[in-house]
Design an enzyme around this catalytic site. Structure first.
Site, PDB file in Angstrom:
ATOM      1  N   ALA A 155       0.856  -1.183   0.000  1.00  0.00           N
ATOM      2  CA  ALA A 155       0.000   0.000   0.000  1.00  0.00           C
ATOM      3  C   ALA A 155       0.888   1.228   0.000  1.00  0.00           C
ATOM      4  CB  ALA A 155      -0.914   0.003   1.230  1.00  0.00           C
ATOM      5  N   SER A 156       0.345   2.326  -0.518  1.00  0.00           N
ATOM      6  CA  SER A 156       1.098   3.576  -0.560  1.00  0.00           C
ATOM      7  C   SER A 156       0.158   4.725  -0.224  1.00  0.00           C
ATOM      8  CB  SER A 156       1.700   3.770  -1.958  1.00  0.00           C
ATOM      9  OG  SER A 156       2.451   4.949  -2.017  1.00  0.00           O
ATOM     10  N   ALA A 157       0.533   5.495   0.800  1.00  0.00           N
ATOM     11  CA  ALA A 157      -0.323   6.599   1.246  1.00  0.00           C
ATOM     12  C   ALA A 157       0.436   7.915   1.153  1.00  0.00           C
ATOM     13  CB  ALA A 157      -0.803   6.343   2.674  1.00  0.00           C
ATOM     14  N   SER A 158      -0.117   8.960   1.747  1.00  0.00           N
ATOM     15  CA  SER A 158       0.428  10.306   1.573  1.00  0.00           C
ATOM     16  C   SER A 158       1.775  10.496   2.243  1.00  0.00           C
ATOM     17  CB  SER A 158      -0.563  11.331   2.126  1.00  0.00           C
ATOM     18  OG  SER A 158      -0.811  11.080   3.500  1.00  0.00           O
ATOM     19  N   VAL A 159       2.002   9.810   3.369  1.00  0.00           N
ATOM     20  CA  VAL A 159       3.211  10.030   4.156  1.00  0.00           C
ATOM     21  C   VAL A 159       4.225   8.904   4.006  1.00  0.00           C
ATOM     22  CG1 VAL A 159       4.065  10.226   6.544  1.00  0.00           C
ATOM     23  CG2 VAL A 159       2.047  11.509   5.833  1.00  0.00           C
ATOM     24  N   ALA A 160       3.758   7.684   3.767  1.00  0.00           N
ATOM     25  CA  ALA A 160       4.653   6.528   3.719  1.00  0.00           C
ATOM     26  C   ALA A 160       4.071   5.454   2.825  1.00  0.00           C
ATOM     27  CB  ALA A 160       4.867   5.987   5.133  1.00  0.00           C
ATOM     28  N   GLN A 161       4.897   4.445   2.544  1.00  0.00           N
ATOM     29  CA  GLN A 161       4.406   3.254   1.856  1.00  0.00           C
ATOM     30  C   GLN A 161       4.864   2.014   2.615  1.00  0.00           C
ATOM     31  OE1 GLN A 161       6.033   3.897  -2.095  1.00  0.00           O
ATOM     32  NE2 GLN A 161       7.597   2.325  -1.823  1.00  0.00           N
TER      33      GLN A 161
ATOM     34  N   LYS B 114       7.121  -0.207   7.070  1.00  0.00           N
ATOM     35  CA  LYS B 114       6.596   1.110   6.679  1.00  0.00           C
ATOM     36  C   LYS B 114       7.761   2.078   6.524  1.00  0.00           C
ATOM     37  CE  LYS B 114       3.197   4.593   8.091  1.00  0.00           C
ATOM     38  NZ  LYS B 114       2.125   4.914   9.074  1.00  0.00           N
TER      39      LYS B 114
ATOM     40  N   ASP C 215      -6.970   8.815  13.222  1.00  0.00           N
ATOM     41  CA  ASP C 215      -6.873   8.752  11.754  1.00  0.00           C
ATOM     42  C   ASP C 215      -7.601   7.499  11.264  1.00  0.00           C
ATOM     43  OD1 ASP C 215      -6.142   9.691   9.283  1.00  0.00           O
ATOM     44  OD2 ASP C 215      -4.133   8.820   9.311  1.00  0.00           O
TER      45      ASP C 215
END
Length: 516
Positions: A131-137, A152, A287
């Site tokens: 998975a890949s999000a705004s702050v980390a993957q 992470k 969150d």
């Protein structure tokens, strides 16, 4: 005056919006509609990409703008009740499908943080992110002892981009304070400061790991939620390694239906988990968008990503609990009184008038399931009431309010028939009984008894000192009173002398004038 760096950022934001064809959204507003035809004379108008749907263009623009904007999109993605369906469906992809950065960069960051090669740290490492999000993957990996974990990794140069955007948001907050009449009530600078704190905290993965460990302890042996275990030896500021979990994403409603999930129980447990974290533990996951929540069938949650957590002061916690309970009991007068007592509205507010306004907001939504409550209409009524009674925003509660919106939005997706009020009321009543009832008072005294017993031998000497000090204070007061009496007599004597002197002087002056 906006600094050059911030001005360049504003130009960049405008450029991104134009490139993705979002100028049409601005030009369709009431203010710009009469002059929208002038846009065809702009070269930027012809550069924009308008072949994709508006939802895709909005998502791509937020991705290009950076992590803070992605987070904004994540928050909106849970509110399908106030967004058009096509936009909401696209924003869901921001939860864990932001474009990843390269595997080589990820490996470089991991090896630098750990001080060892990937092969030394892990028996296996998947170069393709889960998975890949705004702050980390996140990457899957296997430790040398055979344990399956996830790794992470923070995005490269994330701090610089976030600081740049925070600077812009601060400038907008200052601008609002100067030119917006409601700014005093909204406290924009304080709200941004609170947002800055939580955002920067998210960039420290050791802090996130500690948060996860604490919440894991709080829910140890729980049958309704599971928190994965942190692998501390390989966790650093930019790298976090934890147990790999397997579950169905809570936003994947079709799969949950197919696998026979208990939606009613999931919705009720979601509310219970929220209130347990806020009131029992005073430490809550802030969150809770669907990308961070999974389901173990039939109705057990698995939570990840604890970069943003919230706490409340004891006074705020107490006031909130009383407010919630008063709301659930429809005791609007008590709600009005508590808002005044806590300083959330002016002390000059008429209780009866404020009570009537609260009733007009709350009554239409009681005894209704989530699906029948117009959240947009509710927000509008709340804003109108806040403005009318000069109700101030509480910056320390913004994180809690955001979390509550996430929970309510999640409840709408899982079980729209959920009665939020009846689900939460028993929990709060029990919490009040445990915290405020006679048994709680006795337990508090028993907890304080060892400390009292420890200081018991000192009580006679402390009592003697207190009495001695009181006696000295009384003697000192008597002396002061005697001196004040003498001073008062002296002043009165001086005053009489002065009066006689003035009279005699006046007579002499008068006599001199008459004799001339």
């Amino acid at each position: 005056m906006i600094r050059p760096k911030l001005l360049l950022r504003l130009i960049h934001i405008n450029w991104i919006l134009v490139i993705h064809g979002l100028d049409e959204i601005v030009l369709n507003t009431h203010l710009f509609r009469p002059i929208r035809f002038l846009a065809i004379f702009s070269p930027y108008y012809w550069l924009s990409r308008k072949t994709d749907s508006r939802g895709v263009r909005i998502r791509q623009a937020l991705e290009d703008l950076g992590p803070i904007y992605v987070k904004f999109g994540q928050a909106l993605s849970t509110r399908k009740d106030i967004l058009p369906e096509d936009i909401a469906d696209e924003l869901v992809k921001l939860q864990d499908r932001v474009p990843p950065f390269s595997n080589d960069v990820a490996r470089c960051i991991i090896e630098k943080e750990l001080g060892m090669s990937i092969n030394e740290a892990f028996a296996e490492f998947d170069p393709h992110p889960l998975a890949s999000a705004s702050v980390a993957q996140v990457h899957a990996a296997v430790l040398h002892n055979g344990e399956h974990v996830v790794v992470k990794v923070l995005r490269p140069d994330i701090e610089e981009r976030i600081h740049s955007d925070l600077g812009l948001i601060y400038e907008l907050a200052r601008f609002a304070e100067k030119f917006w009449a409601d700014a005093r009530r909204m406290h924009p600078m304080e709200v941004v400061a609170e947002f800055e704190k939580t955002t920067l905290d998210e960039l420290d993965l050791v802090r996130e790991a500690a948060n996860a460990a604490k919440i894991r302890r709080n829910f140890e042996h729980s049958s309704i939620i599971y928190i994965p275990e942190i692998h501390w030896p390989l966790t650093r500021q930019k790298v976090l390694v934890m147990e790999r979990i397997h579950g169905i994403p809570v936003g994947d409603i079709d799969t949950l239906k197919k696998e026979g999930a208990d939606f009613k129980l999931l919705a009720e447990r979601g509310v219970e988990i929220f209130f347990t974290q806020v009131f029992r533990d005073n430490f809550f996951h802030a969150d809770m968008h669907p990308g961070n929540i999974f389901v173990e069938l039939p109705a057990k949650y698995i939570a990840i990503d604890f970069g943003i957590v919230g706490t409340l002061s004891l006074s705020d916690q107490h006031y909130l609990a009383e407010n919630f309970l008063a709301f659930f009991n429809r005791d609007y007068r008590k709600v009005a009184q508590m808002h005044v007592e806590s300083g959330w509205v002016s002390s000059s507010t008429r209780i009866e008038e404020f009570e009537s306004a609260i009733r007009s907001v709350c009554e239409p939504i009681f005894e209704k399931p989530l699906k029948d409550i117009s959240f947009g209409q509710l927000l509008l009524r709340l804003f109108q009431t806040a403005r009318r009674f000069d109700m101030h925003v509480q910056p320390q509660l913004v994180l809690l309010q955001k979390t509550l919106l996430n929970i309510e939005g999640l409840g709408r997706q899982l079980y729209p028939e959920l009665d939020l009020w009846q689900t939460a009321k028993p929990f709060l009543e029990q919490w009040f009984h445990e915290r405020m009832g006679p048994k709680a008072k006795i337990n508090k005294l028993l907890k304080q008894f060892p400390e009292f017993a420890e200081h018991f031998p000192e009580i006679p000497s402390l009592l003697y000192k207190a009495l001695d000090n009181a006696a000295h204070a009384r003697q000192h007061t008597k002396t002061n009173n005697h001196e004040l009496a003498l001073l008062r007599e002296q002043l009165q004597s001086n005053q009489r002398t002065t009066v006689w002197a003035i009279l005699i002087s006046s007579l002499l002056i008068s006599a001199a004038i008459l004799l001339q």
